[in-house]
Scaffold this active site. Structure first.
Site, PDB file in Angstrom:
ATOM      1  N   SER A  39       0.793  -1.231   0.000  1.00  0.00           N
ATOM      2  CA  SER A  39       0.000   0.000   0.000  1.00  0.00           C
ATOM      3  C   SER A  39       0.826   1.281   0.000  1.00  0.00           C
ATOM      4  CB  SER A  39      -0.964   0.021   1.181  1.00  0.00           C
ATOM      5  OG  SER A  39      -0.260   0.233   2.383  1.00  0.00           O
ATOM      6  N   LYS A  80       0.696   4.702   6.641  1.00  0.00           N
ATOM      7  CA  LYS A  80       0.033   5.532   5.623  1.00  0.00           C
ATOM      8  C   LYS A  80       0.582   6.959   5.693  1.00  0.00           C
ATOM      9  CE  LYS A  80      -2.890   2.180   4.714  1.00  0.00           C
ATOM     10  NZ  LYS A  80      -2.516   1.237   3.704  1.00  0.00           N
TER      11      LYS A  80
END
Length: 186
Positions: A39, A80
């Site tokens: 990700s 993230k």
């Protein structure tokens, strides 16, 4: 015999102090974390090991575009990038990030955008309202995205949504493995 016993005690004290020191550093200042999944590619690859600066969020606060690690579930931490801060309105249109109506450059995505072979966008169009039913990010929350926008489980997914600042473990900006990629990452 007394001299050997005294020397043994000195060694034992030194070892105990070292162990306490290491535990304190890992608990309150820095902790290593394994990047699991794709990700955050190309910034971080699956299997990278990073240092999470725990105390950094207290000292300098959390800023837009910081890469953070947070508790996603009881068993799982996510890595993230902070895109939206409290009070922000977030939108994407034609692969351009808009914060409070102003376009923002995301240079960390340029290499990824150049690699696209389907002439599509890296980040699909959306507005904060479409994803969260709020027009601005509430106090105490963040909007986060993975750099691999097409394959990231992030704030666009209702299961993740806006994340509470209380779940942030720290900032991740030093990669220490693999050794040939050792260094500060932005």
């Amino acid at each position: 015999m007394q001299k050997e016993k005294s020397e043994l005690m000195e060694w034992l004290k030194a070892i105990v102090i070292a162990v306490v020191f290491v535990i304190a550093i890992r608990t309150f200042i820095f902790t290593p974390t394994l990047v699991s999944g794709a990700s955050m590619m190309p910034t971080y690859e699956d299997g990278d090991r990073v240092v999470v600066n725990i105390i950094g969020k207290q000292i300098s606060g959390l800023e837009r575009f910081d890469v953070i690690v947070f508790k996603a579930t009881e068993e799982k931490d996510y890595i993230k990038r902070i895109i939206g801060l409290p009070g922000d309105h977030i939108a994407y249109k034609d692969d351009v990030l808009y914060i409070n109506g102003n376009p923002y450059d995301e240079p960390y995505l340029n290499a990824y955008k150049e690699q696209l072979i389907d002439n599509g966008t890296l980040t699909q169009d959306f507005t904060l309202e479409e994803l969260t039913n709020v027009s601005t990010i509430p106090d105490g929350y963040l909007f986060v995205l993975g750099d691999n926008r097409r394959f990231s489980n992030d704030s666009r997914n209702p299961a993740v949504g806006l994340i509470s600042m209380d779940t942030v473990i720290g900032k991740a900006n030093i990669r220490f493995y693999p050794f040939d990629h050792f260094g500060i990452v932005k």
